[in-house]
Motif scaffolding. Structure first.
Motif, PDB file in Angstrom:
ATOM      1  N   UNK A 224     -10.139  45.794  51.227  1.00 38.56           N
ATOM      2  CA  UNK A 224     -10.230  46.511  52.490  1.00 38.56           C
ATOM      3  C   UNK A 224     -11.567  46.224  53.181  1.00 38.56           C
ATOM      4  N   UNK A 225     -12.625  46.059  52.397  1.00 40.77           N
ATOM      5  CA  UNK A 225     -13.967  45.813  52.922  1.00 40.77           C
ATOM      6  C   UNK A 225     -14.190  44.370  53.372  1.00 40.77           C
ATOM      7  N   UNK A 226     -13.615  43.402  52.677  1.00 40.46           N
ATOM      8  CA  UNK A 226     -13.933  41.989  52.909  1.00 40.46           C
ATOM      9  C   UNK A 226     -13.899  41.547  54.378  1.00 40.46           C
ATOM     10  N   UNK A 227     -12.915  41.920  55.184  1.00 36.88           N
ATOM     11  CA  UNK A 227     -12.889  41.432  56.571  1.00 36.88           C
ATOM     12  C   UNK A 227     -14.088  41.879  57.414  1.00 36.88           C
ATOM     13  N   UNK A 228     -14.799  42.900  56.973  1.00 33.77           N
ATOM     14  CA  UNK A 228     -15.903  43.456  57.753  1.00 33.77           C
ATOM     15  C   UNK A 228     -17.277  42.980  57.265  1.00 33.77           C
ATOM     16  N   UNK A 229     -17.317  42.318  56.117  1.00 33.38           N
ATOM     17  CA  UNK A 229     -18.595  41.910  55.528  1.00 33.38           C
ATOM     18  C   UNK A 229     -19.182  40.690  56.228  1.00 33.38           C
ATOM     19  N   UNK A 230     -20.489  40.728  56.506  1.00 36.04           N
ATOM     20  CA  UNK A 230     -21.129  39.508  56.998  1.00 36.04           C
ATOM     21  C   UNK A 230     -21.277  38.513  55.844  1.00 36.04           C
ATOM     22  N   UNK A 231     -21.446  37.235  56.127  1.00 38.44           N
ATOM     23  CA  UNK A 231     -21.662  36.252  55.062  1.00 38.44           C
ATOM     24  C   UNK A 231     -22.927  36.594  54.276  1.00 38.44           C
ATOM     25  N   UNK A 232     -22.878  36.368  52.988  1.00 37.83           N
ATOM     26  CA  UNK A 232     -24.018  36.588  52.103  1.00 37.83           C
ATOM     27  C   UNK A 232     -24.608  37.991  52.271  1.00 37.83           C
ATOM     28  N   UNK A 233     -23.747  38.982  52.305  1.00 34.28           N
ATOM     29  CA  UNK A 233     -24.165  40.369  52.497  1.00 34.28           C
ATOM     30  C   UNK A 233     -24.974  40.866  51.302  1.00 34.28           C
ATOM     31  N   UNK A 234     -25.938  41.722  51.599  1.00 35.69           N
ATOM     32  CA  UNK A 234     -26.729  42.411  50.580  1.00 35.69           C
ATOM     33  C   UNK A 234     -26.004  43.731  50.311  1.00 35.69           C
ATOM     34  N   UNK A 235     -25.389  43.866  49.118  1.00 32.39           N
ATOM     35  CA  UNK A 235     -24.484  44.978  48.818  1.00 32.39           C
ATOM     36  C   UNK A 235     -24.989  45.779  47.629  1.00 32.39           C
TER      37      UNK A 235
END
Length: 194
Positions: free
Chosen positions: A48-59
């Protein structure tokens, strides 16, 4: 059938009691929940989260447990992952996955010794339920997020009303509903933006 540990988790009346259960459960947690009960919330919240994540996100993976969410995110992107859990035993299991840059043992009810406004996203799977944490930790999580950062979490549908007011200041991005939760309780994967 629910495991003895799961029943004790839901019945916990203090952070110390909950911590004791997770200390004892760390070694068989995945066998009991994933293999024994088909628990797949980390993957569903992650999808559910993946489509909203920026590339190389700090999570920051809050209540990381044995690292199931971290493993999912690692397999689906080159993200910078950190784990936070209040059980050293659970974090030891998560460490074995080799996907986290840093691991932090901490109780979210206490001031968090992490840099504020530094995460693109925070995941919190299985943390908002009986015997765990409530909406009182949402301001703490928000403070850790960068402006417009994302919070992805799981929440049983019958507990939604408890969190509604605390989430009014957040912007809802998406909600995915599922009917196959533990003990056949419907739940949803939520993504909010700070």
């Amino acid at each position: 059938m629910p495991s003895e540990h799961l029943n004790r988790v839901y019945a916990a009346r203090s952070p110390q009691e909950l911590l004791q259960v997770y200390q004892e459960w760390a070694g068989s947690y995945e066998r009991d929940l994933v293999e024994g009960m088909g628990w797949d919330k980390p993957a569903k919240v992650g999808q559910t989260l993946l489509p909203y994540l920026p590339p190389q996100a700090h999570i920051l993976d809050v209540a990381a447990g044995t690292g199931l969410m971290g493993q999912f995110l690692h397999q689906h992107g080159q993200h910078d992952l950190s784990a936070l859990d209040f059980s050293a035993e659970m974090l030891e299991q998560a460490k074995k996955r080799g996907v986290y840059r840093s691991l932090h043992q901490h109780d979210l009810l206490l001031p968090v010794p992490l840099t504020q406004r530094s995460y693109d996203a925070i995941t919190a799977v299985g943390i908002f339920t009986e015997g765990h944490l409530g909406p009182e930790v949402l301001p703490t999580l928000r403070d850790l997020l960068k402006p417009q950062g994302l919070l992805a979490f799981s929440l049983r549908d019958d507990l939604e009303h408890v969190y509604r007011e605390a989430l009014e200041e957040w912007q809802l991005e998406t909600r995915q509903s599922f009917s196959d939760g533990l003990e056949a309780r419907p739940w949803s994967a939520w993504v909010y933006r700070a």
